[in-house]
Design an enzyme around this catalytic site. Structure first.
Site, PDB file in Angstrom:
ATOM      1  N   ASN A  61       0.794  -1.214   0.000  1.00 52.75           N
ATOM      2  CA  ASN A  61       0.000   0.000   0.000  1.00 52.75           C
ATOM      3  C   ASN A  61       0.837   1.279   0.000  1.00 52.75           C
ATOM      4  OD1 ASN A  61      -2.488   1.407   0.124  1.00 52.75           O
ATOM      5  ND2 ASN A  61      -2.055   1.870   2.262  1.00 52.75           N
ATOM      6  N   TYR A 126       1.276   9.836 -11.878  1.00 52.38           N
ATOM      7  CA  TYR A 126       0.615   9.008 -10.872  1.00 52.38           C
ATOM      8  C   TYR A 126      -0.316   7.980 -11.518  1.00 52.38           C
ATOM      9  CZ  TYR A 126      -2.763   7.669  -7.353  1.00 52.38           C
ATOM     10  OH  TYR A 126      -3.591   6.948  -6.547  1.00 52.38           O
TER      11      TYR A 126
END
Length: 278
Positions: A61, A126
């Site tokens: 994560n 991103y």
């Protein structure tokens, strides 16, 4: 903490483990882990395997959003985005897989983003990294399933964490003469609107943690978990709209400057972070 509460021996990791002191007080183990360092990743995995045997669940994560127009981002900034969001994630999968294969079971849970299914202006680096996570996860799921290993993708929409406040510091500071100056101001305004106050559709870390626990425990997990209504809506809007219609929608949300003499402002969506190994 959600995994710990569900009964897992849980290791939370960070570049600076001191930032996780609150988790230690609640019974979690913590380890130093830098996803841009091969030695750090090896040491973390070997430390856990030495104490507990093969890792049963890996939650990938860690990540951040390198915000800014692609023309103004340096290649080093883009490489750093991929080192953390993509290459570090994949390397952690490689490191835990031998143990999972030897024990005949395991789960790898990659926290991607709904931003791996569509792209917003000013967030190209991103989004590209999250598209890569989608592809790696799909390939890995097929390749390791015969060994009893499940690979699962979590796709949250925006999550309200300290991650959001760090976005602005990553924006390229190219001054008022930049052709993207107004665009970048509009991006900041939209992020503030999206994550401020009682913004609709923004998740809490606990919302995502609950889904991770579910994916860890259920006998037959889904291959993908979309978390958050807003992300599901954008996913379907992008699938239904042709490119030019999507571009027109994005130009309203993220204008390059003033439109028809009136200031328009709208902005993008970041994501979230937490790296746990069990």
């Amino acid at each position: 903490m959600a995994l710990k509460s569900a009964g897992f021996i849980t290791y939370a990791t960070a570049r600076n483990p001191q930032t996780l002191s609150d988790l230690v007080a609640k019974g979690c183990h913590v380890l130093q882990l830098d996803l841009t360092s091969e030695a750090s990743m090896l040491a973390a995995v070997r430390s856990i395997e030495a104490k507990h045997g093969a890792i049963s669940v890996l939650v990938n994560n860690a990540g951040y959003n390198q915000i800014g127009p692609l023309e103004e981002l340096t290649m080093e900034e883009i490489r750093c985005q991929f080192e953390t969001n993509v290459f570090g994630l994949l390397r952690m999968c490689q490191l835990v897989l031998p143990g999972m294969r030897s024990q005949g079971y395991g789960r790898i849970i990659n926290v991607g983003s709904i931003g791996g299914t569509f792209t917003t202006p000013g967030n190209g680096a991103y989004h590209a990294s999250k598209y890569a996570v989608e592809s790696f996860t799909d390939a890995l799921r097929y390749e390791v399933q015969p060994f009893g290993v499940e690979v699962i993708l979590i796709q949250p929409t925006g999550v309200r964490t300290p991650f959001v406040e760090k976005l602005y510091a990553l924006m390229p500071q190219t001054g008022s003469d930049s052709p993207y100056a107004a665009f970048k101001q509009n991006i900041e305004a939209q992020v503030q609107q999206m994550f401020g106050g009682n913004a609709w559709g923004i998740l809490t870390p606990e919302d995502v943690a609950q889904v991770i626990v579910q994916a860890s425990l259920v006998r037959r997990p889904q291959t993908r978990y979309k978390v958050g209504l807003g992300g599901k809506i954008f996913f379907w809007v992008r699938r239904l709209l042709p490119d030019r219609a999507w571009d027109a929608l994005m130009s309203r949300m993220f204008p390059m400057g003033e439109v028809s003499g009136s200031k328009t402002h709208r902005k993008a969506a970041p994501i979230k972070d937490f790296n746990a190994m069990n």
